[in-house]
Design an enzyme around this catalytic site. Structure first.
Site, PDB file in Angstrom:
ATOM      1  N   HIS A   1     -13.094 142.226 113.416  1.00  0.00           N
ATOM      2  CA  HIS A   1     -13.071 141.034 114.109  1.00  0.00           C
ATOM      3  C   HIS A   1     -11.380 140.973 114.160  1.00  0.00           C
ATOM      4  O   HIS A   1     -10.604 139.863 114.882  1.00  0.00           O
ATOM      5  CB  HIS A   1     -13.686 139.806 113.907  1.00  0.00           C
ATOM      6  CG  HIS A   1     -15.098 140.156 114.204  1.00  0.00           C
ATOM      7  ND1 HIS A   1     -16.388 140.661 113.460  1.00  0.00           N
ATOM      8  CD2 HIS A   1     -15.842 139.806 115.025  1.00  0.00           C
ATOM      9  CE1 HIS A   1     -17.251 140.529 113.492  1.00  0.00           C
ATOM     10  NE2 HIS A   1     -17.299 140.503 115.082  1.00  0.00           N
TER      11      HIS A   1
ATOM     12  N   HIS B   1     -20.994 163.366  67.868  1.00  0.00           N
ATOM     13  CA  HIS B   1     -21.334 164.706  68.436  1.00  0.00           C
ATOM     14  C   HIS B   1     -20.128 165.598  68.608  1.00  0.00           C
ATOM     15  O   HIS B   1     -20.499 167.036  69.865  1.00  0.00           O
ATOM     16  CB  HIS B   1     -21.359 164.085  70.071  1.00  0.00           C
ATOM     17  CG  HIS B   1     -20.028 163.691  70.593  1.00  0.00           C
ATOM     18  ND1 HIS B   1     -19.016 163.140  70.493  1.00  0.00           N
ATOM     19  CD2 HIS B   1     -19.958 164.306  72.061  1.00  0.00           C
ATOM     20  CE1 HIS B   1     -18.239 162.564  70.728  1.00  0.00           C
ATOM     21  NE2 HIS B   1     -18.071 163.237  71.766  1.00  0.00           N
TER      22      HIS B   1
ATOM     23  N   HIS C   1     -19.253 169.945  71.555  1.00  0.00           N
ATOM     24  CA  HIS C   1     -18.420 170.024  72.017  1.00  0.00           C
ATOM     25  C   HIS C   1     -18.060 171.658  70.828  1.00  0.00           C
ATOM     26  O   HIS C   1     -16.351 172.272  71.423  1.00  0.00           O
ATOM     27  CB  HIS C   1     -16.808 169.384  71.902  1.00  0.00           C
ATOM     28  CG  HIS C   1     -17.717 168.590  72.755  1.00  0.00           C
ATOM     29  ND1 HIS C   1     -17.622 168.278  74.124  1.00  0.00           N
ATOM     30  CD2 HIS C   1     -16.987 167.426  72.955  1.00  0.00           C
ATOM     31  CE1 HIS C   1     -17.685 166.831  74.593  1.00  0.00           C
ATOM     32  NE2 HIS C   1     -17.367 166.316  73.431  1.00  0.00           N
TER      33      HIS C   1
END
Lengths: 174, 439
Positions: B108, B211, B216
Site C-alpha cells: 500500500h 571430528h 575431514h
C-alpha cells in the site's frame, strides 16, 4: 557469409556440442579420472556467489573474481577434489550422488584459431540416498581450447540461478 | 540453581555423565521456546561494519527467523529493525543489500526512512482523516545494537546486559582473530541451507576437535591445505595436550591448537605472525595458537585461522541456513588477499573441501534424533568429563589445558538449559553458573 563458412560453423557447433555432452556423461558416469584429462593446465573453474539486488543494481548481483565464490578452483584443486573421492573417507560422496547433467542452448560466442568461447544452459539434478534431491540450474561460459580432434576446458564460469542453495553440500561437478 | 535437574530443560542435560537428550534437537515445542528464550534474548550477530560502510547502506539479515534490516542513516548511525510493514506485515525491502534513503512497502505504499520511522502514508489526510499517528507505526526496532571489533550484534531483549558483559571473557578469544590485523569483510555472503538442528552446528564450533581427523580425513589425504598459511598436511593421532579449551558464561567458547614445531611460517598468509606489534597484542599464549574454532552463543562460528564468520540461523527445529563471510586484513598485499580468499572459498562453503562433509554429518545427527525410541537413549558427550580442570593464571581467562574433550560442548548445553529455564535476563544474570573448578 559464404557457404563454406556456414558449413565450418555447423561442423564446429556439432563438435562443441558432442564434446560437452560426452564430458557431462563422464561426470554422470563417475569417470572422474577421464574427466580430469579434459581440463587444461591453466584451468579456471569458478562459480561466484550471487545476491538478490534491486532493479538497476544488477551489476552487483554476482560476486567478482577475488570475492566470495562457491568454486574458485584451478586444475590442481580439481585434481584434489577427485583424489578426495578416491580416499574411502569422502562421506558426502560415499554412498555417491547420482547426478544427471542436461546441457542445452549451446551457442558459440566467438572463436579464434585456438579458442572457442561457448555459452550454454544447464540443469544438474542430484539424487542421493533413498530420496534426497537437489536441482541446480544456471548458465555456463566455457572457454574451450582446441586439442587435436577434441577440446580442453581452459575456463568454466558457472552462474547459478539460485542465491541461497537448498543443498547441504555441493560435492558434485558442473 | 538453574541447573537443578528437576527444572524443565536442565533435565535434558546430564553434566556428570556427559549425556544430552536427543529430543532437544527435533522437538517443535522446545524449538518454540528457543525462539523466545534464546533467539529472543541473546545478542545475535547481524553484519560486519564494512558491509554497510556508507550512509544509507543496508543489508537484510535474520535474527532467528525474524527478517531484520540493518542500515546506516544519513549521518552514518547504525539502526536495525524488523523488515515487516506495520500495516499488513509485508517486507518493506526484498533485496539482500544496497543503498537507499527509504523503504517502501510494495502493498500500500507505506514508506519508512533509514531510521525505521514511518514517513509516508498514502491517503493520510483524506482516508485516515489525518488521525493515524506516524510516530506509533514505525518498523519494530531491535532493542539494542552494539559492535565488537567490527562485528555488529543486536538483541530483541531490552533487559539484556551490554554486549561487552554478554561476551565477557570471549572477547579474549575473539581477539585471537581481531588482534591479527585490521579486518574488513570480503563482499558477498555465501548462503546455503540444510536439514540440521542449529545446536549440532554450534557444538561442532565450540569444541569438536575430535571430528577433524575423521570427518575431514578425505580432504587432508587429498592434499588440501586449509587457509591459515601454516603448511602442515600431515595427519597425526590426536594429541590431547596440543592446545587448550575455553568456555565462558552465557555459552561462548573455543578450542585452540598450537602451531606445530615444524609448521612452515614462511608463507604470505602467515606473515602477520612475524609482526612484533601483532605478537605484542596477542601475548605469548595466543601467539602460539595455530587456529581456534570459536562459538559466540548461540549461533556464530568464528575461525581465527582461515578468518571466516559463519552464522547458522535456525528456520525450524530441523533447518538452518548458513551465512559465510570472509574477513581479510585491510593492509594485506592484493595477491595475499587473493590467496586467502581463494583458500577460504575452497575450504568452507557448500563445495568446501572440509565443509561438504560437515553438512552430511550434521544432517545425519539430526535425522538420528527423530525416532521416539531413539530418544530414550541419550547422546554421548562424555569425553573428558571430570577431567576438565580450569587453570587460572595471568596468561588468560580460566582455560582447560586440553584440546580434545567434550567439556565445551557439554557446557554449551548446560548454558542452553539455563537460558531455557530462566524467566528473564535479570534471573539469568543473577543465577547463571561461571565456569570454574572442574568440568
Amino acid at each position: 557469409m559464404i557457404a563454406s563458412d556456414r558449413a565450418a560453423l555447423r561442423d564446429l557447433q556439432y563438435d562443441v556440442e558432442q564434446f560437452l555432452y560426452r564430458e557431462a556423461d563422464l561426470i554422470d558416469e563417475r569417470r572422474f579420472d577421464d574427466w580430469l584429462k579434459l581440463l587444461a593446465d591453466d584451468l579456471e573453474y569458478w562459480m561466484p556467489v550471487r545476491s538478490t539486488r534491486a532493479l538497476g543494481d544488477e551489476g552487483n548481483e554476482f560476486a567478482k573474481p577475488g570475492e566470495s565464490a562457491l568454486f574458485d578452483d584451478d586444475k590442481e584443486s580439481m585434481h584434489q577434489r577427485v583424489r578426495k573421492l578416491h580416499t574411502g573417507y569422502s562421506w558426502a560422496e560415499d554412498p555417491p550422488s547420482r547426478t544427471r547433467h542436461v546441457v542445452s542452448n549451446v551457442r558459440i560466442e566467438s572463436m579464434t584459431n585456438d579458442l572457442v568461447e561457448v555459452r550454454c544452459n544447464f540443469m544438474l539434478y542430484r539424487s542421493r540416498l533413498a530420496a534426497d534431491e537437489d536441482l541446480w540450474v544456471g548458465r555456463r561460459e566455457d572457454r574451450l581450447r582446441r586439442n587435436g580432434e577434441s577440446f580442453l576446458i581452459a575456463r568454466r564460469h558457472i552462474y547459478l540461478d539460485q542465491v541461497s542453495l537448498s543443498s547441504k553440500n555441493l560435492s558434485v561437478f558442473f | 540453581m538453574l541447573a537443578d535437574r528437576s527444572i524443565a530443560y536442565a533435565r535434558y542435560v546430564d553434566r556428570s555423565r556427559g549425556l544430552v537428550n536427543r529430543k532437544i534437537f527435533v522437538d517443535p515445542e522446545i524449538y518454540q521456546v528457543e525462539r523466545e528464550n534464546i533467539f529472543g534474548r541473546c545478542w545475535l550477530y547481524l553484519t560486519h561494519e564494512t558491509q554497510i560502510a556508507k550512509p544509507h547502506d543496508f543489508v537484510n539479515v535474520f535474527m532467528g527467523e525474524e527478517p531484520v534490516i540493518v542500515c546506516r542513516d544519513g549521518d552514518g548511525a547504525v539502526h536495525a529493525f524488523i523488515n515487516s510493514c506495520r500495516h499488513r506485515g509485508n517486507k518493506v525491502c526484498r533485496v539482500d543489500a544496497g543503498n537507499t534513503k527509504a523503504f517502501v512497502c510494495p502493498y500500500h505504499g507505506w514508506t519508512f526512512d533509514t531510521r525505521g520511522d514511518l514517513q509516508g502514508v498514502p491517503g493520510h489526510r483524506d482516508l485516515y482523516f489525518g488521525e493515524l499517528d506516524r510516530a506509533d507505526w514505525g518498523l519494530v526496532k531491535v532493542a539494542q545494537i552494539a559492535s565488537y571489533r567490527g562485528l555488529i550484534f543486536g538483541t530483541f531483549d531490552p533487559e539484556a546486559p551490554s554486549l561487552e558483559e554478554y561476551l565477557g571473557d570471549m572477547r579474549w578469544g575473539l581477539d585471537l582473530l581481531f588482534d591479527q590485523g585490521d579486518f574488513e569483510a570480503v563482499p558477498n555472503i555465501t548462503r546455503w541451507s540444510m536439514d540440521v538442528n542449529w545446536k549440532f552446528a554450534s557444538d561442532n564450533a565450540i569444541g569438536d576437535m575430535y571430528h577433524g581427523a575423521w570427518s575431514h580425513r578425505s580432504a587432508m589425504l587429498a592434499g588440501h591445505i586449509s587457509g591459515n598459511g601454516t603448511r602442515s598436511a600431515s595427519i597425526k593421532p590426536p594429541q590431547r595436550d596440543n592446545g587448550f579449551t575455553m568456555v565462558t558464561a552465557y555459552g561462548h567458547g573455543f578450542n585452540a591448537n598450537y602451531l606445530e614445531a615444524a609448521a612452515q611460517l614462511d608463507t604470505p598468509l602467515a606473515a602477520w605472525r612475524k609482526d612484533p606489534a601483532a605478537r605484542a597484542r596477542l601475548g605469548e599464549l595466543r601467539s602460539r595458537v595455530n587456529r581456534a574454532n570459536m562459538l559466540v552463543f548461540p549461533n556464530l562460528f568464528v575461525n581465527s585461522g582461515s578468518r571466516e564468520l559463519m552464522l547458522r540461523n535456525p528456520f525450524g527445529p530441523e533447518r538452518i541456513e548458513i551465512w559465510k563471510t570472509i574477513l581479510v586484513d585491510k593492509n594485506m598485499p592484493p595477491e595475499t588477499r587473493r590467496q586467502q580468499v581463494r583458500a577460504s572459498n575452497r575450504h568452507f562453503g557448500p563445495a568446501g573441501m572440509f565443509e561438504q562433509d560437515d553438512g552430511e554429518n550434521w544432517d545425519q545427527s539430526t535425522a538420528g534424533a527423530r525416532g521416539n525410541i531413539s530418544q530414550r537413549y541419550d547422546l554421548n558427550y562424555s569425553m573428558g568429563v571430570g577431567h576438565g580442570t580450569f587453570v587460572e593464571d595471568e596468561q588468560s581467562p580460566p582455560r582447560i589445558e586440553s584440546l580434545y574433550n567434550e567439556n565445551a560442548q557439554l557446557w554449551m548445553y548446560h548454558v542452553w538449559a539455563e537460558f531455557m529455564d530462566a524467566e528473564s535476563w535479570p534471573q539469568l544474570r543473577a543465577e547463571h553458573d561461571e565456569p570454574r573448578g572442574v568440568l
